[in-house]
Design an enzyme around this catalytic site. Structure first.
Site, PDB file in Angstrom:
ATOM      1  N   GLY A 270       0.811  -1.204   0.000  1.00  0.00           N
ATOM      2  CA  GLY A 270       0.000   0.000   0.000  1.00  0.00           C
ATOM      3  C   GLY A 270       0.850   1.261   0.000  1.00  0.00           C
ATOM      4  O   GLY A 270       0.506   2.266  -0.640  1.00  0.00           O
ATOM      5  N   CYS A 271       1.973   1.219   0.710  1.00  0.00           N
ATOM      6  CA  CYS A 271       2.862   2.387   0.751  1.00  0.00           C
ATOM      7  C   CYS A 271       3.553   2.622  -0.587  1.00  0.00           C
ATOM      8  O   CYS A 271       3.859   3.763  -0.940  1.00  0.00           O
ATOM      9  CB  CYS A 271       3.888   2.234   1.864  1.00  0.00           C
ATOM     10  SG  CYS A 271       3.204   2.496   3.516  1.00  0.00           S
TER      11      CYS A 271
END
EC number: 2.1.1.79
Length: 421
Positions: free
Chosen positions: A385-386
């Site tokens: 997600g990052c």
């Protein structure tokens, strides 16, 4: 409505995903590269009772949903399709779910969060950063397992954004280059004294000692990090120059340092504490001393800050707070630093995270055995997600260099930056 059909309706019929469930139901695109397998009807309860994507994350971390396929691709795909589902469609799906006795029973039961979620009370920002609470927050994330971190981070044990000098540089080369870039920006020379706050496993401390002959002190709130770092320092024959202590940076008594580095700590400080934080670091320096602040930022201060009840704050960085680069610079400036250089390494962090994601996948079975499947799943979804976050400019990474002037306003800085790229 079958379980697989519930997820297909939430994702949209056109989503390039196959949905299967323990009850034998199947929906979506047969044979798709991305596959969701629902292992329990209670997964629907997480989706209904948790805000936004948190419900899906809880169902995944708890093992109620399995995901097959590259996690980055999964998240980027679901980001696109879930954003297209209207509130009306979600309400329609819920009404159909409630007609099914099994699903209605699952939805009616509000589940406790998975045990990997930080058990912190939600408090105002000005109450978040006591020494005791900060120590607890750091321990939640960093005192997982040094062995686990060795697998994910690689030999450098650097849990901060690397800096890739060339297109095809390896992660290890990029981490070495990052530490060297910080050292050059700080103007390190043999015999100088460096304070590295939030030092992690001591990467910057050991680099400064080995490569520049600097006497370096690092501090961390993680007991496991400090123990690992001190052993690594001894094993590398650097004990005469390098030291890592398990302590709060606010308890450092020494002063008169030639340089201060803060690499990945400011995110944990809290907005209300930034003035005292930068003032403290300013007071630790001699005149002409430089301070390099390396921190995750948000693109601006116009939008609301990252939600305290979101996935990152609940599972990864409890009490974490991000500010825009201009705000960080203003706080440094107001503390007395003259700002001499700033740069954004956003794309570098996306590359760094991809390297960590690959490392985790390469050691997946060992990681699960070491920390448990729930924690390994947290890391898998968090890091992927990052990558999206940095690629799509939801978040950035800024290095800001400041200097402490003497009484006459002299900085003793080079006329032009001499640290290269």
């Amino acid at each position: 409505m079958t379980l697989a059909r519930v997820f297909e309706r939430l994702a949209g019929a056109g989503a390039p995903v196959e949905f299967t469930a323990y009850d034998g139901s199947r929906a979506g695109v047969n044979g798709a590269d991305l596959r969701f397998h629902v292992r329990s009807p209670h997964a629907v309860s997480y989706l209904v009772h948790s805000p936004g994507a948190l419900g899906l994350a809880r169902a995944y971390v708890s093992g109620m949903i399995d995901v097959s396929g590259d996690m980055y691709t999964v998240l980027s795909t679901m980001q696109q399709v879930l954003g297209e589902v209207s509130a009306r469609e979600k309400a329609r799906v819920l009404s159909e779910v409630l007609r099914d006795p099994l699903l209605r029973g699952a939805v009616s039961r509000r589940l406790d969060p998975p045990p990997q979620e930080a058990p912190f009370s939600r408090v105002p920002s000005w109450l978040r950063h006591s020494k005791r609470r900060d120590a607890k927050a750091i321990s939640h994330h960093y005192d997982v397992s040094n062995t686990f971190y060795e697998w994910v981070l690689g030999p450098s044990m650097a849990y901060t954004c690397a800096c890739f000098p060339e297109e095809h540089s390896t992660l290890e080369e990029a981490q070495f280059h990052k530490h060297d870039l910080v050292a050059k920006k700080l103007g390190l020379e043999p015999g100088m004294r460096l304070l590295d706050v939030g030092c992690g496993w001591g990467g910057m401390v050991m680099h400064a000692a080995k490569e520049y002959g600097v006497k370096a002190l690092g501090v961390t709130l993680s007991k496991q990090q400090a123990e690992w770092a001190q052993k690594a320092i001894a094993d590398r024959g650097l004990s005469d120059l390098a030291e890592v202590r398990h302590m709060d940076y606010r308890d450092v008594a020494e002063t008169g340092f030639d340089a201060v580095s803060s690499i990945g700590l400011t995110e944990h400080i809290g907005k209300a504490n930034l003035p005292s934080y930068f003032s403290f670091l300013y007071d630790k320096l001699k005149p002409y001393g430089r301070m390099l602040n390396h921190t995750i930022t948000r693109p601006d201060n116009l939008a609301p800050p990252i939600k305290q009840d979101g996935f990152i704050n609940r599972y990864v960085f409890p009490d974490g707070e991000l500010e825009g680069p201009g705000y960080i610079q203003s706080q440094m400036n107001d503390a007395g630093f003259e700002i001499r250089h700033q740069e954004n390494l956003r794309e570098h962090y996306a590359r760094t995270l991809r390297g960590w994601c690959d490392n985790l996948e390469d050691h997946w079975d060992e990681a699960v055995a070491e920390v448990g499947e729930g924690t390994a799943r947290v890391w898998r979804v968090y890091m992927a997600g990052c990558v999206l976050g940095f690629e799509q400019n939801w978040i950035q990474l800024h290095q800001t260099l400041g200097v402490k002037l003497d009484d006459k306003g002299d900085a003793r800085m080079p006329l032009r930056p001499d640290w290269g790229v």
